[in-house]
Scaffold this motif. Structure first.
Motif, mmCIF file in Angstrom:
data_model
loop_
_atom_site.group_PDB
_atom_site.id
_atom_site.type_symbol
_atom_site.label_atom_id
_atom_site.label_comp_id
_atom_site.label_asym_id
_atom_site.label_seq_id
_atom_site.Cartn_x
_atom_site.Cartn_y
_atom_site.Cartn_z
ATOM 1 N N GLU A 92 23.975 78.519 29.840
ATOM 2 C CA GLU A 92 23.936 77.309 30.510
ATOM 3 C C GLU A 92 24.517 75.677 30.548
ATOM 4 N N SER A 93 25.874 76.891 29.264
ATOM 5 C CA SER A 93 26.545 75.502 29.454
ATOM 6 C C SER A 93 27.292 75.194 30.503
ATOM 7 N N ILE A 94 28.075 75.738 31.239
ATOM 8 C CA ILE A 94 28.642 76.819 32.613
ATOM 9 C C ILE A 94 27.733 75.446 33.617
ATOM 10 N N ARG A 95 25.966 75.728 33.787
ATOM 11 C CA ARG A 95 25.008 74.995 34.783
ATOM 12 C C ARG A 95 25.363 73.948 34.305
ATOM 13 N N ARG A 96 25.773 73.122 33.508
ATOM 14 C CA ARG A 96 25.475 71.992 33.376
ATOM 15 C C ARG A 96 27.078 70.892 33.499
ATOM 16 N N LEU A 97 27.904 71.673 33.045
ATOM 17 C CA LEU A 97 28.919 71.875 33.551
ATOM 18 C C LEU A 97 29.796 71.372 34.653
ATOM 19 N N ARG A 98 29.125 72.608 35.816
ATOM 20 C CA ARG A 98 29.332 72.515 37.139
ATOM 21 C C ARG A 98 28.546 71.260 37.861
ATOM 22 N N GLN A 99 27.494 71.271 37.292
ATOM 23 C CA GLN A 99 26.633 70.495 37.918
ATOM 24 C C GLN A 99 27.162 69.070 37.777
ATOM 25 N N THR A 100 27.629 68.646 36.784
ATOM 26 C CA THR A 100 28.347 66.772 36.653
ATOM 27 C C THR A 100 30.190 67.256 37.290
ATOM 28 N N CYS A 101 31.013 68.325 37.494
ATOM 29 C CA CYS A 101 32.419 68.615 37.984
ATOM 30 C C CYS A 101 31.868 68.696 39.865
ATOM 31 N N ALA A 102 30.535 68.882 40.331
ATOM 32 C CA ALA A 102 30.432 68.871 41.548
ATOM 33 C C ALA A 102 30.218 67.649 42.036
ATOM 34 N N ALA A 103 29.197 66.518 40.982
ATOM 35 C CA ALA A 103 29.504 65.172 40.874
ATOM 36 C C ALA A 103 30.150 64.554 41.466
ATOM 37 N N GLU A 104 31.221 64.181 40.554
ATOM 38 C CA GLU A 104 32.714 64.080 40.283
ATOM 39 C C GLU A 104 33.754 64.405 41.762
ATOM 40 N N ALA A 151 38.020 73.621 37.887
ATOM 41 C CA ALA A 151 38.937 74.517 38.523
ATOM 42 C C ALA A 151 38.352 75.577 40.228
ATOM 43 N N GLN A 152 37.150 76.276 39.400
ATOM 44 C CA GLN A 152 36.602 76.931 40.222
ATOM 45 C C GLN A 152 35.771 76.111 41.531
ATOM 46 N N VAL A 153 35.448 74.447 40.430
ATOM 47 C CA VAL A 153 34.549 73.284 41.694
ATOM 48 C C VAL A 153 35.762 73.292 42.284
ATOM 49 N N ALA A 154 36.550 72.092 42.403
ATOM 50 C CA ALA A 154 37.498 71.854 42.959
ATOM 51 C C ALA A 154 38.310 72.942 43.659
ATOM 52 N N GLY A 155 37.766 74.754 43.646
ATOM 53 C CA GLY A 155 38.051 75.377 44.982
ATOM 54 C C GLY A 155 39.444 75.680 44.883
ATOM 55 N N VAL A 156 40.237 75.916 44.085
ATOM 56 C CA VAL A 156 40.916 76.826 43.013
ATOM 57 C C VAL A 156 40.842 78.190 43.345
ATOM 58 N N PRO A 157 41.959 78.396 45.222
ATOM 59 C CA PRO A 157 41.983 79.748 44.862
ATOM 60 C C PRO A 157 42.112 80.549 44.045
ATOM 61 N N GLY A 158 43.222 80.613 43.376
ATOM 62 C CA GLY A 158 44.217 81.007 42.312
ATOM 63 C C GLY A 158 44.301 81.145 41.020
ATOM 64 N N ILE A 159 42.721 81.360 40.390
ATOM 65 C CA ILE A 159 42.502 81.232 38.508
ATOM 66 C C ILE A 159 43.408 82.559 37.994
ATOM 67 N N ALA A 160 44.297 82.253 36.959
ATOM 68 C CA ALA A 160 44.610 83.100 36.014
ATOM 69 C C ALA A 160 44.686 82.240 34.778
ATOM 70 N N LEU A 161 44.696 83.268 33.835
ATOM 71 C CA LEU A 161 44.068 82.500 31.927
ATOM 72 C C LEU A 161 44.604 84.052 31.416
ATOM 73 N N ASP A 372 31.154 69.730 22.691
ATOM 74 C CA ASP A 372 32.279 70.601 22.406
ATOM 75 C C ASP A 372 31.686 72.344 23.474
ATOM 76 N N TYR A 373 30.569 72.022 23.712
ATOM 77 C CA TYR A 373 29.530 72.958 23.946
ATOM 78 C C TYR A 373 28.491 72.940 25.080
ATOM 79 N N ALA A 374 27.622 71.877 25.200
ATOM 80 C CA ALA A 374 26.405 71.704 26.463
ATOM 81 C C ALA A 374 26.214 70.945 26.870
ATOM 82 N N ALA A 375 26.843 69.513 26.529
ATOM 83 C CA ALA A 375 26.300 68.121 27.344
ATOM 84 C C ALA A 375 26.373 67.988 28.832
ATOM 85 N N GLY A 376 27.289 69.206 28.786
ATOM 86 C CA GLY A 376 28.274 69.026 30.531
ATOM 87 C C GLY A 376 28.861 67.777 30.327
#
Length: 441
Positions: A92-104, A151-161, A372-376
């Motif tokens: 759910e946290s991922i879904r909400r943040l992905r939504q706001t990232c896509a909008a901006e 990073a994923q929404v931006a389309g970064v092809p190489g992500i290391a953590l 911190d967790y799930a506002a988006g």
């Protein structure tokens, strides 16, 4: 928490930011001093690569992983073992943040500046980024999401953590962090922490067996003072998001606020770190006293009471008394908190007057913990007053702007004389010649 009485301060509008910034103290964080410790670590990683990263992990984390890169099986096993309720919360946290990232996410656009002349502002994602997730006092699984999703929404092809190895887990990062990586589809994960992890991202790391980690273009993510110092040292070799310091919360509240809510929110951020800052800004002495009582009651039942008490009793935390909400706004803008809550009768109107904050949480039912967790929203935010000039992590941090300029011959002829004139004015005649050689034929 101590009290600071600023009611007699009345600086001019021009002086207010500096006066109030100085009046509300922060934790003493000496990044320059920490640089002396991180420089040799980073230099060692640049020279010796993988072995230097492993040696530093053994020294500072008390464990030496068998290899830097986390095996794929460890990632899939961690996700399989993840409690269903934690997985649901992460999703759910991922879904909400992905939504706001896509909008901006900004779009490329083309401007026709004249017939046959176009300038395109092209949005290009970073090609490779390194995300850092701390593993000190708490396994910050939410930080995996906050760094990876934009990073994923931006389309970064190489992500290391990278996240520090844990002796408790056989030299691997915390399993919940690994599970979050697997959930997000991030398979390039390293058991490395601190300055050595950031140096690995900046310089790359190799061993006799070949390249273990390729260099990145950008490093993001919070950490302790040594991580901040490493970012400062490596900036220029690689881009960084910010030098994040100890967490901060400031709360503007009037006599309509609930003291129990305020106490809980101050305590929540003090739980992060003994150097965390919790600041209440209020025009009500009655509320201030009620909050103090609530803090004492709630800290008694807190799991990390010692850590919280140290933070709340530190010089970086205080109740700040002000004359009215106008002064409260000035104090908040001068302080430029990482997190700013507004718990007043007219919270929306007060929030509209804030110009310096990492993120604003409006109303009594919008605590910082939600962010911190799930506002988006993103919880990787500027600290130490940097909110007056810096922004929180967003999808934009993982993108670059490129201008693509296309002129026809006719379009160049139309403006060519102006180019030559300006080149002559700057005593750079060869600049003009590069145009006139084309327009004179």
């Amino acid at each position: 928490m101590r009290r600071l009485d600023l009611r007699e301060l009345d600086p001019s509008a021009d002086e207010a930011p500096a006066v109030y910034s100085a009046a509300v103290p922060r934790a003493a964080v000496d990044v320059e001093h920490a640089l002396a410790a991180v420089r040799p670590i980073c230099d060692d990683v640049r020279r010796r690569g993988t072995q230097a990263v492993l040696d530093a992990g053994e020294k500072f984390d008390g464990v030496r992983p068998e290899q830097l890169r986390v095996p794929a099986a460890a990632l899939s096993d961690a996700l399989a073992d993840l409690a269903p309720e934690i997985r649901a919360a992460l999703e759910e946290s991922i879904r909400r943040l992905r939504q706001t990232c896509a909008a901006e996410l900004e779009q490329s656009l083309v401007t026709d500046v004249a017939p046959g002349a176009t300038v395109e502002r092209r949005i290009v994602p970073m090609q490779r980024v390194g995300l850092y997730v701390p593993g000190g006092l708490a396994p910050l699984v939410s930080t995996v999401i906050m760094n990876a999703v934009p990073a994923q929404v931006a389309g970064v092809p190489g992500i290391a953590l990278a996240s520090p190895p844990q002796s408790e887990f056989g030299g691997l990062p915390h399993p919940t962090i690994l599970a979050a990586c697997a959930l997000l589809g991030i398979d390039e994960v390293y058991a490395a922490g601190g300055a050595q992890a950031l140096a690995m991202f900046a310089y790359g790391a190799s061993s006799d067996d070949g390249v273990d980690c390729r260099p990145v273009n950008l490093i993001t993510g919070p950490g302790n003072i040594y991580v901040a110092a490493a970012k400062r040292h490596l900036q220029g070799t690689v881009s960084i998001d910010s030098e994040a310091g100890p967490t901060e919360i400031a709360i503007i509240a009037d006599d309509t606020a609930d003291p129990a809510f305020i106490a809980a929110d101050l305590i929540s951020q003090a739980e992060h770190d003994p150097m965390a800052a919790s600041v209440l800004i209020t025009d009500s002495e009655v509320l201030a006293t009620a909050v103090e009582v609530e803090v004492d009651l709630q800290v008694e039942d807190a799991k990390h009471a010692d850590r919280i008490t140290t933070a709340l009793d530190g010089p970086q935390s205080a109740t700040v008394l002000v004359r009215d909400l106008d002064q409260a706004v000035d104090v908040a803008n001068g302080y430029a908190a990482e997190h700013l809550e507004i718990q007043t009768a007219d919270a929306g109107q007060v929030a509209a007057r804030i110009v310096n904050a990492g993120a604003i949480f409006v109303g009594s039912h919008t605590p910082v913990s939600l962010g911190d967790y799930a506002a988006g929203s993103n919880h990787v935010l500027p600290t130490a007053g940097c909110a007056c000039h810096s922004s929180g992590l967003s999808v934009r941090a993982f993108c670059k702007n490129m201008h693509v300029v296309t002129y026809s011959e006719a379009a160049l002829r139309e403006v060519g004389d102006h180019v030559v004139t300006l080149a002559e004015a700057e005593n750079l005649p060869s600049h003009g010649a590069a145009v006139s050689i084309r327009t004179s034929r």
